[in-house]
Design a protein around this motif. Structure first.
Motif, PDB file in Angstrom:
ATOM      1  N   ALA A 228      61.523 -26.104 -14.183  1.00 15.38           N
ATOM      2  CA  ALA A 228      60.926 -25.246 -13.104  1.00 15.38           C
ATOM      3  C   ALA A 228      59.531 -25.506 -13.525  1.00 15.38           C
ATOM      4  O   ALA A 228      58.983 -25.950 -14.625  1.00 15.38           O
ATOM      5  N   ILE A 229      58.646 -24.955 -12.568  1.00 10.87           N
ATOM      6  CA  ILE A 229      56.931 -24.948 -13.069  1.00 10.87           C
ATOM      7  C   ILE A 229      56.825 -23.607 -13.263  1.00 10.87           C
ATOM      8  O   ILE A 229      56.885 -23.014 -12.118  1.00 10.87           O
ATOM      9  N   ARG A 230      56.475 -23.275 -14.391  1.00 12.42           N
ATOM     10  CA  ARG A 230      55.945 -21.832 -14.749  1.00 12.42           C
ATOM     11  C   ARG A 230      54.344 -21.574 -14.761  1.00 12.42           C
ATOM     12  O   ARG A 230      53.627 -22.238 -15.000  1.00 12.42           O
ATOM     13  N   ILE A 231      54.063 -20.462 -13.949  1.00 15.34           N
ATOM     14  CA  ILE A 231      52.864 -19.813 -13.834  1.00 15.34           C
ATOM     15  C   ILE A 231      52.815 -18.966 -14.959  1.00 15.34           C
ATOM     16  O   ILE A 231      53.475 -17.984 -15.029  1.00 15.34           O
ATOM     17  N   VAL A 232      51.792 -19.428 -16.162  1.00 20.96           N
ATOM     18  CA  VAL A 232      51.712 -18.459 -17.142  1.00 20.96           C
ATOM     19  C   VAL A 232      50.247 -17.576 -17.246  1.00 20.96           C
ATOM     20  O   VAL A 232      49.366 -18.261 -16.923  1.00 20.96           O
ATOM     21  N   ALA A 233      50.469 -16.341 -17.770  1.00 22.62           N
ATOM     22  CA  ALA A 233      49.328 -15.717 -18.142  1.00 22.62           C
ATOM     23  C   ALA A 233      49.835 -15.195 -19.301  1.00 22.62           C
ATOM     24  O   ALA A 233      50.870 -14.390 -19.505  1.00 22.62           O
TER      25      ALA A 233
ATOM     26  N   PHE B 117      45.424 -18.670 -18.625  1.00 18.62           N
ATOM     27  CA  PHE B 117      46.261 -19.135 -17.303  1.00 18.62           C
ATOM     28  C   PHE B 117      46.544 -20.678 -17.524  1.00 18.62           C
ATOM     29  O   PHE B 117      45.749 -21.405 -17.590  1.00 18.62           O
ATOM     30  N   TYR B 118      47.854 -20.932 -17.184  1.00 22.60           N
ATOM     31  CA  TYR B 118      48.209 -22.431 -17.076  1.00 22.60           C
ATOM     32  C   TYR B 118      49.705 -22.564 -16.389  1.00 22.60           C
ATOM     33  O   TYR B 118      50.262 -21.597 -16.201  1.00 22.60           O
ATOM     34  N   LEU B 119      49.734 -23.837 -16.189  1.00 25.63           N
ATOM     35  CA  LEU B 119      51.082 -24.112 -15.487  1.00 25.63           C
ATOM     36  C   LEU B 119      51.819 -25.233 -16.871  1.00 25.63           C
ATOM     37  O   LEU B 119      51.289 -25.737 -17.710  1.00 25.63           O
TER      38      LEU B 119
ATOM     39  N   PRO C 176      40.965 -34.458  -8.417  1.00 25.13           N
ATOM     40  CA  PRO C 176      40.965 -35.396  -9.467  1.00 25.13           C
ATOM     41  C   PRO C 176      40.252 -35.319 -10.570  1.00 25.13           C
ATOM     42  O   PRO C 176      40.519 -35.469 -11.737  1.00 25.13           O
ATOM     43  N   SER C 177      38.934 -34.874 -10.328  1.00 21.56           N
ATOM     44  CA  SER C 177      37.895 -34.705 -11.390  1.00 21.56           C
ATOM     45  C   SER C 177      38.380 -33.556 -12.228  1.00 21.56           C
ATOM     46  O   SER C 177      37.534 -33.251 -13.451  1.00 21.56           O
ATOM     47  N   GLN C 178      39.037 -32.581 -11.652  1.00 21.54           N
ATOM     48  CA  GLN C 178      39.192 -31.292 -12.373  1.00 21.54           C
ATOM     49  C   GLN C 178      40.656 -30.961 -12.730  1.00 21.54           C
ATOM     50  O   GLN C 178      40.894 -29.689 -13.278  1.00 21.54           O
ATOM     51  N   GLY C 179      41.423 -31.726 -12.261  1.00 18.26           N
ATOM     52  CA  GLY C 179      42.936 -31.503 -12.613  1.00 18.26           C
ATOM     53  C   GLY C 179      43.377 -30.244 -11.774  1.00 18.26           C
ATOM     54  O   GLY C 179      42.758 -30.043 -10.707  1.00 18.26           O
ATOM     55  N   PHE C 180      44.390 -29.632 -12.249  1.00 16.47           N
ATOM     56  CA  PHE C 180      45.290 -28.509 -11.589  1.00 16.47           C
ATOM     57  C   PHE C 180      44.180 -27.260 -11.651  1.00 16.47           C
ATOM     58  O   PHE C 180      43.480 -27.086 -12.756  1.00 16.47           O
ATOM     59  N   LYS C 181      44.165 -26.484 -10.705  1.00 16.13           N
ATOM     60  CA  LYS C 181      43.410 -25.366 -10.602  1.00 16.13           C
ATOM     61  C   LYS C 181      44.423 -24.058 -10.234  1.00 16.13           C
ATOM     62  O   LYS C 181      45.022 -24.311  -9.495  1.00 16.13           O
ATOM     63  N   LEU C 182      44.244 -23.134 -10.809  1.00 21.20           N
ATOM     64  CA  LEU C 182      44.986 -21.648 -10.460  1.00 21.20           C
ATOM     65  C   LEU C 182      43.489 -20.957  -9.872  1.00 21.20           C
ATOM     66  O   LEU C 182      42.770 -20.428 -10.578  1.00 21.20           O
ATOM     67  N   ILE C 183      43.854 -20.265  -8.701  1.00 19.51           N
ATOM     68  CA  ILE C 183      42.735 -19.624  -7.861  1.00 19.51           C
ATOM     69  C   ILE C 183      43.466 -18.481  -7.315  1.00 19.51           C
ATOM     70  O   ILE C 183      44.529 -18.518  -6.662  1.00 19.51           O
ATOM     71  N   ASN C 184      43.026 -17.132  -7.731  1.00 22.65           N
ATOM     72  CA  ASN C 184      43.443 -15.969  -6.995  1.00 22.65           C
ATOM     73  C   ASN C 184      42.372 -15.571  -5.896  1.00 22.65           C
ATOM     74  O   ASN C 184      41.507 -16.353  -5.893  1.00 22.65           O
ATOM     75  N   ARG C 185      42.700 -14.432  -5.483  1.00 21.41           N
ATOM     76  CA  ARG C 185      41.887 -14.030  -4.248  1.00 21.41           C
ATOM     77  C   ARG C 185      40.238 -13.654  -4.561  1.00 21.41           C
ATOM     78  O   ARG C 185      39.535 -13.725  -4.012  1.00 21.41           O
TER      79      ARG C 185
ATOM     80  N   GLN D  43      38.802 -15.134  -7.844  1.00 15.46           N
ATOM     81  CA  GLN D  43      37.895 -15.932  -8.832  1.00 15.46           C
ATOM     82  C   GLN D  43      39.052 -17.262  -9.019  1.00 15.46           C
ATOM     83  O   GLN D  43      40.298 -17.269  -8.874  1.00 15.46           O
ATOM     84  N   THR D  44      38.337 -18.414  -9.529  1.00 16.52           N
ATOM     85  CA  THR D  44      39.252 -19.476 -10.484  1.00 16.52           C
ATOM     86  C   THR D  44      39.810 -18.939 -11.538  1.00 16.52           C
ATOM     87  O   THR D  44      38.782 -18.465 -12.213  1.00 16.52           O
ATOM     88  N   LEU D  45      40.875 -19.010 -11.902  1.00 20.03           N
ATOM     89  CA  LEU D  45      41.478 -18.341 -13.040  1.00 20.03           C
ATOM     90  C   LEU D  45      41.719 -19.288 -13.993  1.00 20.03           C
ATOM     91  O   LEU D  45      41.269 -19.325 -15.521  1.00 20.03           O
ATOM     92  N   ALA D  46      41.878 -20.831 -13.910  1.00 24.31           N
ATOM     93  CA  ALA D  46      41.839 -21.826 -14.725  1.00 24.31           C
ATOM     94  C   ALA D  46      41.866 -23.257 -13.787  1.00 24.31           C
ATOM     95  O   ALA D  46      41.993 -23.333 -12.571  1.00 24.31           O
ATOM     96  N   TYR D  47      41.136 -24.065 -14.409  1.00 26.40           N
ATOM     97  CA  TYR D  47      40.854 -25.427 -14.045  1.00 26.40           C
ATOM     98  C   TYR D  47      40.790 -26.408 -15.116  1.00 26.40           C
ATOM     99  O   TYR D  47      41.007 -26.157 -16.270  1.00 26.40           O
TER     100      TYR D  47
END
Length: 102
Positions: A22-27, A39-41, A80-89, A91-95
């Protein structure tokens, strides 16, 4: 927690060989001054205490720590220039993320 996956992220994720993972969302706590939470995947297997959601042919998992730190909603995006990003309502948590192996 609601997980939103953009079309760009879905397109990138469709290229992955997930197998039975599975793909885990990690904090996780870092205990560092400048970044208290990381934060990461990651590729992972479902654990007993995980929250599990399945959609787009993929299984997404996260634990209570991720739910508490991220909040009600997280968007997974890919640029593409930033990879995967995790965003909550709020802020951007990770990129600049690739998917890690646990």
């Amino acid at each position: 927690m609601k997980i939103i996956v953009t079309e760009s992220a879905k397109s990138q994720l469709d290229k992955l060989e997930l197998g039975d993972r599975a793909i885990r969302i990690v904090a996780r706590d870092t205990y560092e001054c400048s970044t208290m939470i990381e934060f990461y995947l990651a590729y992972d297997h479902v654990n007993q205490d995980d929250h599990v959601q399945s959609f787009h042919g993929m299984t997404w998992i996260y634990d209570e720590k991720a739910a508490e730190e991220i909040g009600e909603e997280v968007k997974v995006d890919f640029v593409p220039s930033q990879g995967f990003k995790l965003i909550n309502r709020n802020q951007t948590l990770a990129y600049g993320q690739s998917i890690r192996t646990m």
